[in-house]
Scaffold this active site. Structure first.
Site, PDB file in Angstrom:
ATOM      1  N   GLU A 169      21.676  32.998 -36.540  1.00 44.88           N
ATOM      2  CA  GLU A 169      20.938  32.345 -35.448  1.00 44.88           C
ATOM      3  C   GLU A 169      21.188  30.842 -35.452  1.00 44.88           C
ATOM      4  O   GLU A 169      21.438  30.227 -34.412  1.00 44.88           O
ATOM      5  CB  GLU A 169      19.425  32.590 -35.587  1.00 44.88           C
ATOM      6  CG  GLU A 169      19.010  34.038 -35.525  1.00 44.88           C
ATOM      7  CD  GLU A 169      19.022  34.732 -36.894  1.00 44.88           C
ATOM      8  OE1 GLU A 169      19.901  34.405 -37.720  1.00 44.88           O
ATOM      9  OE2 GLU A 169      18.185  35.612 -37.107  1.00 44.88           O
ATOM     10  N   CYS A 209      22.544  31.174 -41.678  1.00 43.90           N
ATOM     11  CA  CYS A 209      22.157  32.355 -40.900  1.00 43.90           C
ATOM     12  C   CYS A 209      22.870  32.357 -39.542  1.00 43.90           C
ATOM     13  O   CYS A 209      23.240  31.299 -39.010  1.00 43.90           O
ATOM     14  CB  CYS A 209      20.656  32.373 -40.647  1.00 43.90           C
ATOM     15  SG  CYS A 209      19.671  32.742 -42.093  1.00 43.90           S
TER      16      CYS A 209
END
Ligand code: THU
Length: 139
Positions: A53, A51
């Site tokens: 993040e 991901c």
């Protein structure tokens, strides 16, 4: 536009998302005042996808910073970070009440939350923390 969102939107342009088509860019502000960016990186073996993040947080830790002050995530619909990413953001939050998470599109912030709203009961075992302290002391 919010500086973190602008950087997250820039990172999103590098997203590698040929399977879902859902590009994500993230930017975290470290306690050192610097910005770290990340994008999602998918894999043909879907479960290996990284991901945006967590990719940004990895860059922050690599630079020697282990505290997050603020996060921006840019997607096409202003989606919130997944549960796994929230737990990883929480790992580097001094106080989860104080970490702002801006969920945005290319046009700007749609909604800002504090991390405690998104992850009110994240995992944080006192027993594991005790273990962490002991391990650090013996290093
Ligand atoms: N994704 C992120 O990058 N961050 C999140 O918090 C949620 C999902 C990515 C993973 C995958 O590449 C795509 O979005 C669709 O799930």
């Amino acid at each position: 536009m919010h500086e973190l969102v602008r950087h997250a939107a820039e990172a999103r342009r590098q997203a590698y998302a040929p399977y879902s088509g859902y590009k994500v860019g993230a930017c975290v502000l470290g306690s050192n005042g610097r910005l770290y960016m990340g994008c999602n990186v998918e894999n043909i073996s879907y479960g290996l996808t990284i991901c945006a993040e967590r990719s940004a947080i990895t860059a922050m830790v690599l630079a020697g910073c282990v505290e997050i002050l603020e996060v921006a995530v840019v997607t096409r619909d202003g989606g919130t970070p997944c549960g796994a990413c929230l737990q990883v953001i929480a790992e580097f939050a001094f106080k989860i009440e104080h970490v702002k998470v801006h969920c945005a599109t290319e046009d700007g912030v749609m909604q800002t939350y504090d991390l405690k709203e998104l992850l009110p009961h994240g995992f944080s075992s006192g027993e594991v923390r005790q273990n962490e302290t002991d391990t650090r002391q013996s290093e």
